[in-house]
Scaffold this motif. Sequence first.
Motif, PDB file in Angstrom:
ATOM      1  N   ILE A 175     -13.057-114.046  18.582  1.00 18.50           N
ATOM      2  CA  ILE A 175     -13.941-113.478  17.741  1.00 18.50           C
ATOM      3  C   ILE A 175     -13.408-112.116  17.443  1.00 18.50           C
ATOM      4  O   ILE A 175     -12.813-111.316  17.982  1.00 18.50           O
ATOM      5  CB  ILE A 175     -15.306-113.135  18.556  1.00 18.50           C
ATOM      6  N   GLY A 176     -13.733-111.755  15.993  1.00 18.25           N
ATOM      7  CA  GLY A 176     -13.015-110.581  15.367  1.00 18.25           C
ATOM      8  C   GLY A 176     -11.626-110.943  15.180  1.00 18.25           C
ATOM      9  O   GLY A 176     -11.048-111.828  15.454  1.00 18.25           O
ATOM     10  N   SER A 177     -11.017-109.651  14.811  1.00 20.79           N
ATOM     11  CA  SER A 177      -9.549-109.656  14.795  1.00 20.79           C
ATOM     12  C   SER A 177      -8.653-108.904  15.598  1.00 20.79           C
ATOM     13  O   SER A 177      -7.568-108.730  15.429  1.00 20.79           O
ATOM     14  CB  SER A 177      -9.172-109.346  13.150  1.00 20.79           C
ATOM     15  N   LEU A 178      -9.167-108.360  16.818  1.00 25.14           N
ATOM     16  CA  LEU A 178      -8.357-107.385  17.488  1.00 25.14           C
ATOM     17  C   LEU A 178      -7.735-108.295  18.399  1.00 25.14           C
ATOM     18  O   LEU A 178      -6.465-107.940  18.796  1.00 25.14           O
ATOM     19  CB  LEU A 178      -9.301-106.451  18.038  1.00 25.14           C
ATOM     20  N   ARG A 179      -8.462-108.958  19.484  1.00 28.00           N
ATOM     21  CA  ARG A 179      -7.690-109.702  20.542  1.00 28.00           C
ATOM     22  C   ARG A 179      -8.251-111.040  20.338  1.00 28.00           C
ATOM     23  O   ARG A 179      -9.189-111.877  19.826  1.00 28.00           O
ATOM     24  CB  ARG A 179      -8.267-109.177  21.670  1.00 28.00           C
ATOM     25  N   LYS A 180      -7.408-112.174  20.902  1.00 26.63           N
ATOM     26  CA  LYS A 180      -7.641-113.538  20.903  1.00 26.63           C
ATOM     27  C   LYS A 180      -8.314-114.070  22.123  1.00 26.63           C
ATOM     28  O   LYS A 180      -8.234-113.555  23.202  1.00 26.63           O
ATOM     29  CB  LYS A 180      -6.003-114.369  20.642  1.00 26.63           C
TER      30      LYS A 180
END
Length: 316
Positions: A175-180
């Motif tokens: 979710i999002g682009s910071l962490r996988k």
Amino acid sequence: MRDIIYWILCAFLTLAIAIVSLRYVTNFWLLSFVYSFQIHLGIIFVAASLIVLAVRRQIYGLVLLLASLFLTAHGFGMLREFAQDDQRTDAAPLFRLMSFNIGIDNWKNSTALADMVIASNADVVNLLEAKPLTFHLQRMFKAYPYHIGCDNGKDSCDTLVLSKRPLVMRQVASIGSLRKNRLVVSSVDFGGQVINLVSAHLSKPYYDDYQMGELDDLGKALGSISGPLVLSGDFNSSAIAPSIQGLLREQKLKTLAPEPATWPIAAGAFGIAIDHIFARAPLRLISLKRLDDNLGSNHSGLMAEFALDKETSPGR
């Protein structure tokens, strides 16, 4: 001199109240974490307003006191918004779930953490930042034969979901682009009733606007799931943060109020709840408690019990 002190105090207090009150105008990401502390700050503002009035009794000091009381009262009111409609306890528990951010650097307590999980008697365990448990996985898997996460060594060990019952469905996503890989969606069959379980770990709200993107993705994921649902994890924000409120309203998620405080550890029961367990009808929480020992983590863990509301026929 008394007048100078009065107006200096008024100026600082006015600025502080204005900053917290910006939540009613904009959900600016840099202030999102401040919004989580609205109740605490409101109480501080009330005390400061009384000091201002003690220095000099003037109308502006009274205005500051009223504004402070409003912020505090509205904070408590917002917590009640997401409480279940009633607290029926007659239904038998269907299952127990533990959710705990154990701390990614909490290696020295890893043995105690593994022992605690095994002894917890929870049906499902949601562990975040689970890397310190890497060397205890095999004995944990004996107690919890079904799991998601930590399959490829410690570098991939972040979210770990353990279950005593078979997983009907399992999915790991980002979710999002910071962490996988911080969203885990699964479902478990409890005596013929399939329950959807979602684990989420959000970034800190003051890390630019990453959390907003994560909440958008989380909302889409939850919106695609039908049936009884549990959402648990580390949100790094209180339920009264505007961004979290938006998700809870949209997805019709509820919890038990007041939620146990989980952070900061030093504040104990006077902290805030940034770790949450929510349920969506017909599933309901019948208990929600903080774990007795944080075992070296900077978060407190949570244990919850759930029951399923029986469908009522028309006219009843």
